[in-house]
Design an enzyme around this catalytic site. Structure first.
Site, PDB file in Angstrom:
ATOM      1  N   CYS A  86      -9.228  -0.607 107.460  1.00 15.42           N
ATOM      2  CA  CYS A  86     -10.973  -1.052 107.094  1.00 15.42           C
ATOM      3  C   CYS A  86     -11.727  -1.090 108.309  1.00 15.42           C
ATOM      4  CB  CYS A  86     -10.737  -2.170 106.231  1.00 15.42           C
ATOM      5  SG  CYS A  86     -12.383  -2.632 105.963  1.00 15.42           S
ATOM      6  N   CYS A  94     -16.190  -8.957 108.397  1.00 20.02           N
ATOM      7  CA  CYS A  94     -15.998  -9.133 106.978  1.00 20.02           C
ATOM      8  C   CYS A  94     -14.736 -10.331 106.998  1.00 20.02           C
ATOM      9  CB  CYS A  94     -15.795  -7.979 106.176  1.00 20.02           C
ATOM     10  SG  CYS A  94     -15.050  -8.524 104.304  1.00 20.02           S
ATOM     11  N   CYS A  97     -10.470 -10.117 104.142  1.00 14.67           N
ATOM     12  CA  CYS A  97      -8.935  -9.650 104.232  1.00 14.67           C
ATOM     13  C   CYS A  97      -8.349 -10.473 105.802  1.00 14.67           C
ATOM     14  CB  CYS A  97      -8.660  -8.339 104.614  1.00 14.67           C
ATOM     15  SG  CYS A  97      -8.997  -7.199 103.223  1.00 14.67           S
ATOM     16  N   CYS A 177     -15.266  -1.087 100.276  1.00 18.35           N
ATOM     17  CA  CYS A 177     -14.270  -2.074 100.397  1.00 18.35           C
ATOM     18  C   CYS A 177     -12.981  -1.368 100.009  1.00 18.35           C
ATOM     19  CB  CYS A 177     -14.591  -3.232  99.647  1.00 18.35           C
ATOM     20  SG  CYS A 177     -13.286  -4.573  99.487  1.00 18.35           S
ATOM     21  N   GLN A 258      -5.370 -10.848  85.901  1.00 20.27           N
ATOM     22  CA  GLN A 258      -4.703 -10.364  87.198  1.00 20.27           C
ATOM     23  C   GLN A 258      -5.223  -9.274  87.819  1.00 20.27           C
ATOM     24  OE1 GLN A 258      -2.376 -12.390  88.271  1.00 20.27           O
ATOM     25  NE2 GLN A 258      -2.097 -13.799  86.274  1.00 20.27           N
ATOM     26  N   TYR A 287      -2.540 -23.163  80.495  1.00 18.98           N
ATOM     27  CA  TYR A 287      -3.668 -22.132  81.402  1.00 18.98           C
ATOM     28  C   TYR A 287      -3.433 -20.714  80.797  1.00 18.98           C
ATOM     29  CZ  TYR A 287      -2.963 -26.504  84.214  1.00 18.98           C
ATOM     30  OH  TYR A 287      -2.907 -28.008  84.780  1.00 18.98           O
ATOM     31  N   ASP A 359       0.280 -21.756  84.429  1.00 19.76           N
ATOM     32  CA  ASP A 359      -0.185 -20.680  85.343  1.00 19.76           C
ATOM     33  C   ASP A 359      -1.495 -21.283  85.891  1.00 19.76           C
ATOM     34  OD1 ASP A 359      -1.105 -18.565  86.822  1.00 19.76           O
ATOM     35  OD2 ASP A 359      -1.268 -17.290  85.286  1.00 19.76           O
ATOM     36  N   CYS A 386      -0.654 -19.294  92.495  1.00 14.58           N
ATOM     37  CA  CYS A 386      -1.408 -18.468  93.329  1.00 14.58           C
ATOM     38  C   CYS A 386      -1.569 -19.144  94.616  1.00 14.58           C
ATOM     39  CB  CYS A 386      -2.551 -18.071  92.758  1.00 14.58           C
ATOM     40  SG  CYS A 386      -3.783 -19.224  92.452  1.00 14.58           S
TER      41      CYS A 386
HETATM   42  C1  LIG Z   1      -4.762 -18.451  86.842  1.00 16.63           C
HETATM   43  S1  LIG Z   1      -5.357 -18.238  85.513  1.00 16.63           S
HETATM   44  C2  LIG Z   1      -4.156 -17.657  84.355  1.00 16.63           C
HETATM   45  C3  LIG Z   1      -4.384 -17.079  83.149  1.00 16.63           C
HETATM   46  C4  LIG Z   1      -3.197 -16.179  82.428  1.00 16.63           C
HETATM   47  N1  LIG Z   1      -1.817 -17.096  82.344  1.00 16.63           N
HETATM   48  C5  LIG Z   1      -2.980 -14.903  82.751  1.00 16.63           C
HETATM   49  O1  LIG Z   1      -1.979 -14.547  83.602  1.00 16.63           O
HETATM   50  O2  LIG Z   1      -3.734 -14.026  82.478  1.00 16.63           O
HETATM   51  C6  LIG Z   1      -5.883 -19.775  84.891  1.00 16.63           C
HETATM   52  C7  LIG Z   1      -6.653 -19.995  83.532  1.00 16.63           C
HETATM   53  O3  LIG Z   1      -6.458 -21.436  83.529  1.00 16.63           O
HETATM   54  C8  LIG Z   1      -7.813 -21.740  82.832  1.00 16.63           C
HETATM   55  N2  LIG Z   1      -7.986 -23.220  83.157  1.00 16.63           N
HETATM   56  C9  LIG Z   1      -8.506 -23.665  84.474  1.00 16.63           C
HETATM   57  N3  LIG Z   1      -8.547 -25.243  84.335  1.00 16.63           N
HETATM   58  C10 LIG Z   1      -7.931 -25.361  83.150  1.00 16.63           C
HETATM   59  C11 LIG Z   1      -7.487 -26.720  82.569  1.00 16.63           C
HETATM   60  N4  LIG Z   1      -7.780 -27.820  83.282  1.00 16.63           N
HETATM   61  N5  LIG Z   1      -7.285 -26.555  81.309  1.00 16.63           N
HETATM   62  C12 LIG Z   1      -6.941 -25.433  80.730  1.00 16.63           C
HETATM   63  N6  LIG Z   1      -7.153 -24.301  81.147  1.00 16.63           N
HETATM   64  C13 LIG Z   1      -7.649 -24.189  82.402  1.00 16.63           C
HETATM   65  C14 LIG Z   1      -8.803 -20.768  83.241  1.00 16.63           C
HETATM   66  O4  LIG Z   1      -9.827 -20.714  82.347  1.00 16.63           O
HETATM   67  C15 LIG Z   1      -7.946 -19.728  83.408  1.00 16.63           C
HETATM   68  O5  LIG Z   1      -8.047 -18.757  82.154  1.00 16.63           O
END
Ligand SMILES: C[S@@+](CC[C@H](N)C(=O)[O-])C[C@H]1O[C@@H](n2cnc3c(N)ncnc32)[C@H](O)[C@@H]1O
Length: 429
Positions: A86, A94, A97, A177, A258, A287, A359, A386
Protein backbone atom coordinates in the site's frame (compact mmCIF):
# COMPACT_ATOMS: atom_id res chain seq x y z
CA UNK A 1 14.48 19.90 24.61
CA UNK A 2 15.41 16.68 26.37
CA UNK A 3 14.42 15.23 29.65
CA UNK A 4 15.96 12.79 32.08
CA UNK A 5 14.93 9.24 32.79
CA UNK A 6 12.63 10.14 35.67
CA UNK A 7 10.13 11.75 33.31
CA UNK A 8 9.64 14.63 35.73
CA UNK A 9 10.86 17.35 33.38
CA UNK A 10 8.53 20.37 33.05
CA UNK A 11 8.38 19.85 29.24
CA UNK A 12 6.53 16.55 29.71
CA UNK A 13 4.22 16.11 26.72
CA UNK A 14 6.98 16.91 24.24
CA UNK A 15 10.19 15.62 25.86
CA UNK A 16 11.88 13.48 23.24
CA UNK A 17 9.30 14.22 20.52
CA UNK A 18 11.14 14.76 17.23
CA UNK A 19 14.42 13.26 18.49
CA UNK A 20 16.13 10.72 16.24
CA UNK A 21 18.44 7.91 17.35
CA UNK A 22 19.43 4.38 16.46
CA UNK A 23 18.08 1.28 18.23
CA UNK A 24 18.18 -2.49 17.95
CA UNK A 25 14.52 -3.51 17.87
CA UNK A 26 13.35 -5.99 20.52
CA UNK A 27 10.22 -8.17 20.72
CA UNK A 28 6.79 -7.41 19.31
CA UNK A 29 4.21 -5.99 21.74
CA UNK A 30 0.41 -5.66 21.78
CA UNK A 31 -0.70 -2.73 19.60
CA UNK A 32 1.26 -3.07 16.35
CA UNK A 33 4.70 -2.06 17.52
CA UNK A 34 7.94 -3.57 18.83
CA UNK A 35 9.84 -2.72 21.99
CA UNK A 36 13.27 -1.10 22.01
CA UNK A 37 15.32 0.68 24.70
CA UNK A 38 17.28 3.90 24.55
CA UNK A 39 19.05 5.63 27.43
CA UNK A 40 17.15 3.44 29.88
CA UNK A 41 13.71 4.23 28.48
CA UNK A 42 11.27 1.95 26.65
CA UNK A 43 10.54 3.01 23.07
CA UNK A 44 7.53 1.52 21.23
CA UNK A 45 8.67 1.42 17.60
CA UNK A 46 6.24 1.17 14.68
CA UNK A 47 7.23 0.14 11.14
CA UNK A 48 10.01 -2.13 12.43
CA UNK A 49 10.58 -5.83 13.09
CA UNK A 50 12.26 -7.66 15.97
CA UNK A 51 16.03 -7.87 15.47
CA UNK A 52 16.28 -4.93 13.06
CA UNK A 53 18.69 -2.02 13.48
CA UNK A 54 16.77 1.13 12.67
CA UNK A 55 16.92 4.89 13.04
CA UNK A 56 13.75 6.04 14.83
CA UNK A 57 12.06 9.41 15.15
CA UNK A 58 10.07 9.91 18.37
CA UNK A 59 6.43 10.73 17.54
CA UNK A 60 4.95 11.00 21.03
CA UNK A 61 6.40 11.37 24.51
CA UNK A 62 3.69 11.77 27.11
CA UNK A 63 4.48 9.06 29.63
CA UNK A 64 7.42 8.81 32.02
CA UNK A 65 7.80 5.08 31.33
CA UNK A 66 7.88 5.04 27.54
CA UNK A 67 7.72 7.03 24.33
CA UNK A 68 6.48 6.15 20.83
CA UNK A 69 8.57 6.30 17.67
CA UNK A 70 8.53 5.41 13.97
CA UNK A 71 11.38 3.56 12.26
CA UNK A 72 12.28 6.15 9.61
CA UNK A 73 15.40 4.40 8.28
CA UNK A 74 16.18 0.68 8.21
CA UNK A 75 19.90 0.10 8.77
CA UNK A 76 19.77 -3.71 9.03
CA UNK A 77 16.53 -5.30 7.82
CA UNK A 78 14.95 -8.51 9.15
CA UNK A 79 14.49 -11.30 6.56
CA UNK A 80 10.69 -10.98 6.83
CA UNK A 81 10.67 -7.31 5.75
CA UNK A 82 8.89 -6.78 2.39
CA UNK A 83 7.97 -3.86 0.11
CA UNK A 84 4.70 -2.35 1.37
CA UNK A 85 1.87 -3.15 -1.08
CA UNK A 86 0.00 0.00 0.00
CA UNK A 87 1.52 3.34 -1.06
CA UNK A 88 -0.29 5.14 1.77
CA UNK A 89 1.32 3.04 4.49
CA UNK A 90 4.53 4.00 6.28
CA UNK A 91 5.91 6.38 8.91
CA UNK A 92 3.71 9.47 9.24
CA UNK A 93 1.19 8.20 6.69
CA UNK A 94 -2.17 6.38 7.01
CA UNK A 95 -2.68 4.80 10.44
CA UNK A 96 -4.97 2.00 9.22
CA UNK A 97 -2.41 -0.84 8.98
CA UNK A 98 0.49 -1.87 11.22
CA UNK A 99 2.25 -4.69 9.35
CA UNK A 100 2.26 -3.75 5.64
CA UNK A 101 6.07 -4.04 5.71
CA UNK A 102 5.98 -7.64 6.97
CA UNK A 103 5.64 -10.93 5.13
CA UNK A 104 2.11 -12.27 5.90
CA UNK A 105 3.39 -15.55 7.42
CA UNK A 106 5.58 -13.54 9.78
CA UNK A 107 2.59 -11.29 10.63
CA UNK A 108 0.82 -14.43 11.88
CA UNK A 109 3.84 -15.43 13.97
CA UNK A 110 3.96 -11.94 15.50
CA UNK A 111 0.26 -12.13 16.35
CA UNK A 112 0.66 -15.56 17.96
CA UNK A 113 3.48 -14.18 20.05
CA UNK A 114 1.30 -11.25 21.19
CA UNK A 115 -1.58 -13.58 22.16
CA UNK A 116 0.80 -15.82 24.13
CA UNK A 117 2.30 -12.83 25.90
CA UNK A 118 -1.13 -11.44 26.88
CA UNK A 119 -2.28 -14.82 28.22
CA UNK A 120 0.85 -15.10 30.32
CA UNK A 121 1.03 -11.48 31.51
CA UNK A 122 -2.69 -10.78 32.02
CA UNK A 123 -4.17 -14.30 32.07
CA UNK A 124 -1.69 -15.65 34.59
CA UNK A 125 -0.95 -18.72 32.45
CA UNK A 126 2.37 -20.50 32.23
CA UNK A 127 4.25 -19.80 28.98
CA UNK A 128 5.19 -23.49 28.85
CA UNK A 129 1.58 -24.76 28.94
CA UNK A 130 0.95 -26.61 25.67
CA UNK A 131 -2.27 -24.65 24.95
CA UNK A 132 -0.32 -21.40 25.12
CA UNK A 133 3.05 -22.50 23.74
CA UNK A 134 1.47 -24.37 20.82
CA UNK A 135 -0.70 -21.51 19.52
CA UNK A 136 -0.37 -20.80 15.80
CA UNK A 137 -2.45 -18.09 14.14
CA UNK A 138 -4.28 -19.60 11.17
CA UNK A 139 -4.46 -17.97 7.73
CA UNK A 140 -7.92 -17.34 6.24
CA UNK A 141 -8.52 -17.85 2.52
CA UNK A 142 -8.31 -14.86 0.18
CA UNK A 143 -4.84 -13.39 0.76
CA UNK A 144 -3.73 -10.35 2.76
CA UNK A 145 -5.41 -7.65 0.59
CA UNK A 146 -9.04 -6.78 -0.36
CA UNK A 147 -10.54 -8.60 2.64
CA UNK A 148 -12.17 -5.72 4.51
CA UNK A 149 -15.90 -5.98 3.76
CA UNK A 150 -16.90 -3.36 6.35
CA UNK A 151 -15.06 -0.13 7.14
CA UNK A 152 -15.45 3.37 8.53
CA UNK A 153 -13.60 6.05 6.56
CA UNK A 154 -12.98 9.54 7.93
CA UNK A 155 -13.86 12.72 6.01
CA UNK A 156 -11.85 15.95 6.22
CA UNK A 157 -13.23 19.49 6.44
CA UNK A 158 -13.34 19.78 2.62
CA UNK A 159 -15.39 16.57 2.24
CA UNK A 160 -12.44 14.41 1.08
CA UNK A 161 -12.49 10.81 2.42
CA UNK A 162 -9.55 8.88 3.85
CA UNK A 163 -8.27 7.36 7.08
CA UNK A 164 -6.71 8.94 10.14
CA UNK A 165 -2.99 9.22 10.70
CA UNK A 166 -1.81 6.97 13.56
CA UNK A 167 -2.90 8.40 16.95
CA UNK A 168 -4.07 11.62 15.29
CA UNK A 169 -7.29 13.30 14.18
CA UNK A 170 -5.68 14.30 10.86
CA UNK A 171 -7.31 12.69 7.83
CA UNK A 172 -4.94 11.20 5.25
CA UNK A 173 -6.90 11.57 2.01
CA UNK A 174 -6.92 8.30 0.03
CA UNK A 175 -7.99 7.29 -3.46
CA UNK A 176 -7.83 3.59 -2.57
CA UNK A 177 -7.44 1.32 0.44
CA UNK A 178 -5.90 -1.96 -0.75
CA UNK A 179 -7.13 -4.00 2.23
CA UNK A 180 -10.77 -3.01 1.54
CA UNK A 181 -12.84 -4.96 -1.00
CA UNK A 182 -12.50 -2.78 -4.10
CA UNK A 183 -16.14 -1.78 -4.81
CA UNK A 184 -16.58 -0.81 -1.15
CA UNK A 185 -13.37 1.26 -1.16
CA UNK A 186 -14.36 2.97 -4.41
CA UNK A 187 -17.93 3.68 -3.24
CA UNK A 188 -16.45 5.91 -0.53
CA UNK A 189 -13.05 7.03 -1.81
CA UNK A 190 -14.18 7.75 -5.37
CA UNK A 191 -16.22 10.81 -4.41
CA UNK A 192 -16.54 13.71 -1.96
CA UNK A 193 -18.78 13.75 1.14
CA UNK A 194 -19.44 17.42 1.92
CA UNK A 195 -20.55 18.00 5.50
CA UNK A 196 -19.93 14.41 6.64
CA UNK A 197 -17.52 13.47 9.44
CA UNK A 198 -17.19 9.81 8.43
CA UNK A 199 -18.73 7.22 6.11
CA UNK A 200 -19.53 3.61 7.00
CA UNK A 201 -19.43 1.16 4.13
CA UNK A 202 -20.11 -2.56 3.77
CA UNK A 203 -20.29 -5.01 0.89
CA UNK A 204 -22.37 -8.15 1.27
CA UNK A 205 -22.16 -11.63 -0.28
CA UNK A 206 -24.22 -10.51 -3.32
CA UNK A 207 -21.92 -7.53 -4.05
CA UNK A 208 -24.39 -4.91 -2.80
CA UNK A 209 -22.53 -1.95 -1.29
CA UNK A 210 -24.17 0.07 1.49
CA UNK A 211 -22.77 3.48 2.41
CA UNK A 212 -23.96 5.44 5.43
CA UNK A 213 -22.53 8.94 5.90
CA UNK A 214 -22.29 10.10 9.52
CA UNK A 215 -22.46 13.71 10.60
CA UNK A 216 -19.66 15.28 12.66
CA UNK A 217 -21.27 14.00 15.86
CA UNK A 218 -21.32 10.44 14.51
CA UNK A 219 -25.07 10.39 13.81
CA UNK A 220 -26.04 8.40 10.69
CA UNK A 221 -27.68 10.10 7.73
CA UNK A 222 -29.72 8.19 5.09
CA UNK A 223 -28.09 5.00 3.84
CA UNK A 224 -27.57 4.22 0.16
CA UNK A 225 -27.34 0.74 -1.35
CA UNK A 226 -25.87 0.06 -4.79
CA UNK A 227 -25.92 -3.36 -6.41
CA UNK A 228 -22.72 -4.30 -8.22
CA UNK A 229 -22.62 -2.72 -11.68
CA UNK A 230 -25.56 -0.38 -11.08
CA UNK A 231 -25.10 3.35 -11.39
CA UNK A 232 -28.06 4.48 -9.36
CA UNK A 233 -29.00 3.66 -5.79
CA UNK A 234 -31.09 0.46 -5.77
CA UNK A 235 -32.83 1.10 -2.46
CA UNK A 236 -32.87 3.99 -0.01
CA UNK A 237 -31.50 1.82 2.81
CA UNK A 238 -30.86 -1.79 3.15
CA UNK A 239 -30.16 -5.11 4.61
CA UNK A 240 -27.02 -6.98 3.73
CA UNK A 241 -27.14 -10.64 2.78
CA UNK A 242 -24.44 -12.95 4.14
CA UNK A 243 -23.80 -16.67 3.92
CA UNK A 244 -22.03 -18.53 6.74
CA UNK A 245 -22.21 -21.83 8.59
CA UNK A 246 -24.30 -23.28 5.74
CA UNK A 247 -27.09 -20.72 6.28
CA UNK A 248 -28.16 -17.42 4.72
CA UNK A 249 -28.22 -14.39 7.01
CA UNK A 250 -29.63 -10.91 6.78
CA UNK A 251 -28.15 -8.05 8.78
CA UNK A 252 -28.65 -4.29 8.74
CA UNK A 253 -26.65 -2.67 5.91
CA UNK A 254 -23.64 -1.65 8.02
CA UNK A 255 -24.66 -3.57 11.18
CA UNK A 256 -22.22 -5.93 12.87
CA UNK A 257 -20.92 -8.85 10.82
CA UNK A 258 -17.45 -10.37 10.75
CA UNK A 259 -15.32 -8.06 8.59
CA UNK A 260 -13.26 -10.68 6.75
CA UNK A 261 -15.44 -12.57 4.24
CA UNK A 262 -14.05 -15.93 5.44
CA UNK A 263 -14.15 -15.14 9.18
CA UNK A 264 -17.78 -16.06 9.97
CA UNK A 265 -17.33 -19.57 8.54
CA UNK A 266 -13.98 -20.08 10.27
CA UNK A 267 -15.31 -18.90 13.63
CA UNK A 268 -18.51 -20.94 13.39
CA UNK A 269 -16.39 -24.00 12.65
CA UNK A 270 -14.06 -23.31 15.61
CA UNK A 271 -16.93 -22.56 18.02
CA UNK A 272 -18.97 -25.61 16.96
CA UNK A 273 -15.88 -27.82 17.29
CA UNK A 274 -15.15 -26.61 20.83
CA UNK A 275 -18.82 -26.72 21.92
CA UNK A 276 -19.56 -30.22 20.55
CA UNK A 277 -23.23 -29.61 21.39
CA UNK A 278 -25.41 -32.62 22.21
CA UNK A 279 -29.16 -33.09 21.68
CA UNK A 280 -31.23 -31.58 24.47
CA UNK A 281 -28.58 -29.15 25.73
CA UNK A 282 -29.11 -25.48 26.60
CA UNK A 283 -26.69 -23.04 24.94
CA UNK A 284 -26.34 -19.36 25.86
CA UNK A 285 -25.07 -17.20 22.96
CA UNK A 286 -24.05 -13.88 24.53
CA UNK A 287 -23.33 -10.74 22.47
CA UNK A 288 -25.14 -12.63 19.72
CA UNK A 289 -25.32 -9.99 16.97
CA UNK A 290 -27.55 -11.34 14.19
CA UNK A 291 -27.48 -14.82 15.80
CA UNK A 292 -24.50 -16.33 13.99
CA UNK A 293 -23.28 -18.79 16.65
CA UNK A 294 -26.71 -19.56 18.13
CA UNK A 295 -28.08 -20.34 14.67
CA UNK A 296 -25.13 -22.57 13.85
CA UNK A 297 -25.46 -24.53 17.14
CA UNK A 298 -29.27 -24.86 17.22
CA UNK A 299 -29.51 -27.90 14.89
CA UNK A 300 -27.13 -29.87 17.16
CA UNK A 301 -29.20 -29.31 20.34
CA UNK A 302 -32.27 -30.30 18.35
CA UNK A 303 -35.95 -29.76 19.10
CA UNK A 304 -35.48 -30.84 22.73
CA UNK A 305 -32.69 -28.34 23.32
CA UNK A 306 -32.63 -24.59 23.73
CA UNK A 307 -30.47 -21.77 22.39
CA UNK A 308 -30.82 -18.34 24.01
CA UNK A 309 -29.23 -15.47 22.08
CA UNK A 310 -28.68 -12.26 24.05
CA UNK A 311 -27.91 -9.00 22.27
CA UNK A 312 -28.22 -5.32 23.27
CA UNK A 313 -28.72 -3.70 19.86
CA UNK A 314 -32.39 -3.61 18.77
CA UNK A 315 -31.53 -3.75 15.04
CA UNK A 316 -29.31 -6.80 15.52
CA UNK A 317 -32.05 -8.45 17.64
CA UNK A 318 -34.60 -7.88 14.87
CA UNK A 319 -32.16 -9.44 12.39
CA UNK A 320 -31.54 -12.39 14.75
CA UNK A 321 -35.29 -12.92 15.19
CA UNK A 322 -35.74 -13.10 11.41
CA UNK A 323 -32.61 -15.21 10.85
CA UNK A 324 -33.57 -17.82 13.46
CA UNK A 325 -37.32 -17.93 12.70
CA UNK A 326 -37.03 -21.47 11.29
CA UNK A 327 -35.38 -22.77 14.50
CA UNK A 328 -38.05 -23.10 17.24
CA UNK A 329 -35.38 -24.06 19.82
CA UNK A 330 -33.72 -20.63 19.38
CA UNK A 331 -34.86 -17.50 21.25
CA UNK A 332 -33.59 -13.94 21.04
CA UNK A 333 -33.48 -11.83 24.19
CA UNK A 334 -32.78 -8.12 23.88
CA UNK A 335 -30.74 -6.84 26.81
CA UNK A 336 -27.39 -5.85 28.21
CA UNK A 337 -24.92 -8.53 29.20
CA UNK A 338 -23.82 -6.95 32.46
CA UNK A 339 -23.89 -8.09 36.06
CA UNK A 340 -27.57 -7.13 36.57
CA UNK A 341 -28.80 -8.40 33.22
CA UNK A 342 -26.93 -11.67 33.56
CA UNK A 343 -28.09 -12.32 37.12
CA UNK A 344 -31.70 -11.96 35.95
CA UNK A 345 -31.13 -14.10 32.87
CA UNK A 346 -29.46 -16.93 34.80
CA UNK A 347 -32.26 -16.90 37.37
CA UNK A 348 -34.82 -17.33 34.59
CA UNK A 349 -32.94 -20.15 32.88
CA UNK A 350 -33.89 -23.42 34.46
CA UNK A 351 -31.96 -25.63 34.10
CA UNK A 352 -28.80 -23.52 33.74
CA UNK A 353 -26.76 -23.45 30.53
CA UNK A 354 -24.74 -26.50 29.51
CA UNK A 355 -22.66 -24.29 27.26
CA UNK A 356 -21.95 -20.56 27.12
CA UNK A 357 -20.64 -18.90 23.95
CA UNK A 358 -19.61 -15.26 24.31
CA UNK A 359 -18.29 -12.86 21.69
CA UNK A 360 -17.97 -9.51 23.46
CA UNK A 361 -16.77 -6.23 21.93
CA UNK A 362 -13.09 -5.21 22.27
CA UNK A 363 -13.31 -4.35 25.96
CA UNK A 364 -14.15 -7.98 26.77
CA UNK A 365 -16.82 -9.29 29.12
CA UNK A 366 -15.14 -7.93 32.25
CA UNK A 367 -14.47 -9.51 35.62
CA UNK A 368 -18.02 -9.30 37.02
CA UNK A 369 -19.63 -10.97 33.98
CA UNK A 370 -16.86 -13.60 33.75
CA UNK A 371 -17.28 -14.52 37.42
CA UNK A 372 -21.07 -14.77 37.09
CA UNK A 373 -20.71 -16.98 34.03
CA UNK A 374 -18.21 -19.23 35.80
CA UNK A 375 -20.73 -19.53 38.65
CA UNK A 376 -23.40 -20.76 36.22
CA UNK A 377 -21.56 -24.10 36.03
CA UNK A 378 -21.61 -24.69 32.25
CA UNK A 379 -19.61 -27.71 31.09
CA UNK A 380 -17.95 -25.51 28.45
CA UNK A 381 -17.45 -21.79 27.91
CA UNK A 382 -16.36 -20.77 24.42
CA UNK A 383 -14.95 -17.26 24.31
CA UNK A 384 -14.53 -15.48 20.95
CA UNK A 385 -12.15 -12.55 21.40
CA UNK A 386 -11.01 -9.76 19.10
CA UNK A 387 -8.56 -8.38 21.68
CA UNK A 388 -6.07 -10.77 23.29
CA UNK A 389 -5.57 -8.37 26.22
CA UNK A 390 -9.28 -8.52 27.09
CA UNK A 391 -9.18 -12.30 26.63
CA UNK A 392 -6.19 -12.48 29.00
CA UNK A 393 -7.97 -10.44 31.70
CA UNK A 394 -11.18 -12.47 31.41
CA UNK A 395 -9.30 -15.81 31.38
CA UNK A 396 -7.75 -14.70 34.68
CA UNK A 397 -11.25 -14.06 36.09
CA UNK A 398 -12.50 -17.47 34.88
CA UNK A 399 -9.39 -19.17 36.32
CA UNK A 400 -9.96 -17.53 39.70
CA UNK A 401 -13.53 -18.89 39.60
CA UNK A 402 -12.57 -22.49 38.81
CA UNK A 403 -12.19 -22.74 35.01
CA UNK A 404 -9.08 -23.51 32.97
CA UNK A 405 -8.10 -22.79 29.39
CA UNK A 406 -8.38 -26.16 27.62
CA UNK A 407 -7.96 -25.18 23.96
CA UNK A 408 -7.23 -22.12 21.88
CA UNK A 409 -7.28 -21.20 18.18
CA UNK A 410 -6.19 -17.94 16.59
CA UNK A 411 -7.25 -16.58 13.19
CA UNK A 412 -5.67 -13.90 11.03
CA UNK A 413 -9.02 -12.24 10.37
CA UNK A 414 -7.38 -8.80 9.92
CA UNK A 415 -4.25 -9.19 7.75
CA UNK A 416 -1.81 -6.24 7.60
CA UNK A 417 -3.14 -4.95 10.92
CA UNK A 418 -2.12 -5.95 14.45
CA UNK A 419 -5.59 -7.35 15.14
CA UNK A 420 -6.21 -11.05 15.67
CA UNK A 421 -9.30 -13.11 16.48
CA UNK A 422 -9.11 -15.91 19.06
CA UNK A 423 -11.50 -18.69 20.08
CA UNK A 424 -10.84 -20.13 23.54
CA UNK A 425 -12.38 -23.14 25.24
CA UNK A 426 -12.68 -22.91 29.05
CA UNK A 427 -13.78 -25.92 31.09
CA UNK A 428 -14.20 -26.56 34.82
CA UNK A 429 -10.75 -27.13 36.28
C1 LIG B 1 -18.18 -8.78 18.36
S1 LIG B 1 -19.90 -8.58 18.04
C2 LIG B 1 -20.39 -10.28 17.92
C3 LIG B 1 -21.65 -10.58 17.15
C4 LIG B 1 -21.87 -12.02 16.72
N1 LIG B 1 -21.43 -12.98 17.71
C5 LIG B 1 -21.22 -12.31 15.38
O1 LIG B 1 -20.14 -12.92 15.34
O2 LIG B 1 -21.79 -11.90 14.35
C6 LIG B 1 -20.46 -8.05 19.58
C7 LIG B 1 -21.95 -7.82 19.71
O3 LIG B 1 -22.23 -7.53 21.07
C8 LIG B 1 -23.20 -6.50 21.13
N2 LIG B 1 -23.01 -5.90 22.45
C9 LIG B 1 -22.05 -5.01 22.82
N3 LIG B 1 -22.13 -4.78 24.15
C10 LIG B 1 -23.15 -5.54 24.62
C11 LIG B 1 -23.70 -5.75 25.92
N4 LIG B 1 -23.22 -5.14 26.99
N5 LIG B 1 -24.73 -6.60 26.03
C12 LIG B 1 -25.23 -7.25 24.95
N6 LIG B 1 -24.74 -7.10 23.70
C13 LIG B 1 -23.71 -6.25 23.53
C14 LIG B 1 -22.95 -5.65 19.93
O4 LIG B 1 -24.12 -4.95 19.55
C15 LIG B 1 -22.50 -6.67 18.89
O5 LIG B 1 -23.61 -7.14 18.15
Amino acid sequence: MQRGRSGTSPDRGLGWTGREFEVIVGPVAHGGHCVARHEGRVVFVRHALPGERVRVRVTEDRHPGFCRADAVEVLAAAPARVERPCPYSGPGKCGGCDWQHVDPAEQRRLKASVVREQLVRLGGLDAGEPVVAGLAVEELPGGPLRWRSRARFAVDGAGAPGLRRHRSHDVVVLDDCPITVEPAAQAVLGRRWPGAGAVDVSIDSTGAVTTVPLDRRGRPRAAEVRRAGEELPAEPAGRAERRAGGRDWEVEGTGFWQVHPAAADALVDAVAGFVAAAAGETVLDLYAGAGLFGGALAPAVGAGGRVVCVEADPGACAAADANLADLPQAEVWQGEVDADGLTGLLAELDPGPDVVVLDPPRAGAGTAVSRLLAGAGARAVVYVACDPAALGRDVAAFSAAGYRLAALRGFDAFPMTAHVECVALLVPA
